[in-house]
Design an enzyme around this catalytic site. Structure first.
Site, PDB file in Angstrom:
ATOM      1  N   LYS A  10      61.535  43.732  34.683  1.00 14.19           N
ATOM      2  CA  LYS A  10      60.351  42.975  35.673  1.00 14.19           C
ATOM      3  C   LYS A  10      59.812  44.620  36.341  1.00 14.19           C
ATOM      4  O   LYS A  10      60.506  45.507  36.423  1.00 14.19           O
ATOM      5  CB  LYS A  10      60.766  42.142  36.757  1.00 14.19           C
ATOM      6  N   ASP A 134      67.381  39.171  42.151  1.00 17.57           N
ATOM      7  CA  ASP A 134      66.350  39.483  41.159  1.00 17.57           C
ATOM      8  C   ASP A 134      66.722  38.558  39.977  1.00 17.57           C
ATOM      9  O   ASP A 134      65.869  38.391  39.042  1.00 17.57           O
ATOM     10  CB  ASP A 134      66.435  40.728  40.613  1.00 17.57           C
TER      11      ASP A 134
END
Length: 280
Positions: A10, A134
């Site tokens: 990401k 995350d």
């Protein structure tokens, strides 16, 4: 039967800390995009109830997020099945790309399917949050505006772009950054649309470039191609492109500098979720 899944990475296109919570964690506001690039993970169901991670990470396997995610699923559901997992690791550790969190999320998603557990996205996100801040974005697997510690996710429309991502030869410990008195931890809470209208910033960048000249140098080199940013708490940095050809031309030039780098596209849905939908 062995199943192979791309465990993606990401980028944080912007990132602000809005305050400290009573539990010691910090609230943030960030825009996540998921890329079509990452580690390849291999899963094979077993009937013996054992969780085996055959890839050697150089530390106790029971501390590995992949193992912990699989064990958490077993413990929460009472599942008697086991699994053998291996991984072709290419994403850097401590790079701000969420590689370890993605591995954990991929494990939760895949085993939820292969073990026929039928846990909801909400349940998986709650489990994932306990493994790392995350992890939830990779359970969601889509472009999201995130708040809280990263677990409050709202899907948003943001144009798909190509990104040149470069990692310098240094790893940035997140805990050290949070303890810095130079880190801005009191950004105002704003709406997604308000933040979208402002120049994108990452509150960690000023602290990191002060401590790590390699990151400062990298951001300067990348700025030749456009506005350069750092992802997460670093150390990986990136530049956004509208087309693949421009991104690959920049990649070809940048590879000559000796940095670890790749080009990837942001996706509407992670390849993990797409592949899981195809498994009967």
């Amino acid at each position: 039967m062995k199943y192979n899944f791309l465990s993606p990475c990401k980028l944080n296109l912007f990132l602000y800390i809005t305050g400290k919570r009573e539990d010691g964690y910090h609230n943030l506001q960030t825009l996540f995009v998921v890329l079509d690039y990452g580690d390849m993970m291999h899963f094979e169901n077993t009937d013996d109830g054992k969780i085996e991670l055959t890839t050697d990470f150089g530390f106790d396997v029971k501390k590995n997020l992949i193992y912990r995610a699989a064990k958490l699923l077993q413990d929460k559901t009472g599942c008697s099945l086991g699994v053998t997992i291996s991984i072709d690791k290419i994403l850097p550790q401590g790079g701000g790309l969420g590689g370890g969190s993605a591995n954990a999320a991929t494990t939760l998603l895949v085993l939820n399917k292969l073990w026929n557990l039928n846990l909801s996205e909400k349940e998986l996100i709650e489990m994932g949050t306990g493994l790392g801040a995350d992890v939830p974005i990779f359970i969601k697997g889509k472009t999201c505006f995130a708040e809280g510690i990263g677990e409050k996710l709202v899907e948003v429309d943001y144009p798909q772009k190509y990104y040149l991502v470069v990692t310098p030869d240094c790893s940035v410990p997140t805990a050290k950054l949070f303890s810095s008195d130079k880190l801005k931890k009191d950004s105002p809470c704003r709406s997604y649309n308000e933040l979208l209208a402002l120049p994108f910033e990452n509150c960690f960048t000023p602290v990191v470039i002060n401590e790590y000249p390699q990151v400062k140098d990298l951001l300067a080199k990348l700025s030749v191609y456009g506005k350069s940013y750092m992802s997460g708490s670093g150390s990986s940095c990136f530049v956004e492109f509208n087309d693949e050809l421009s991104a690959n031309n920049a990649l070809s030039e940048f590879r000559k500098t000796g940095f670890k780098c790749f080009v990837a596209k942001s996706v509407e849905q992670s390849s993990v979720l797409k592949k899981l939908h195809q498994i009967k």
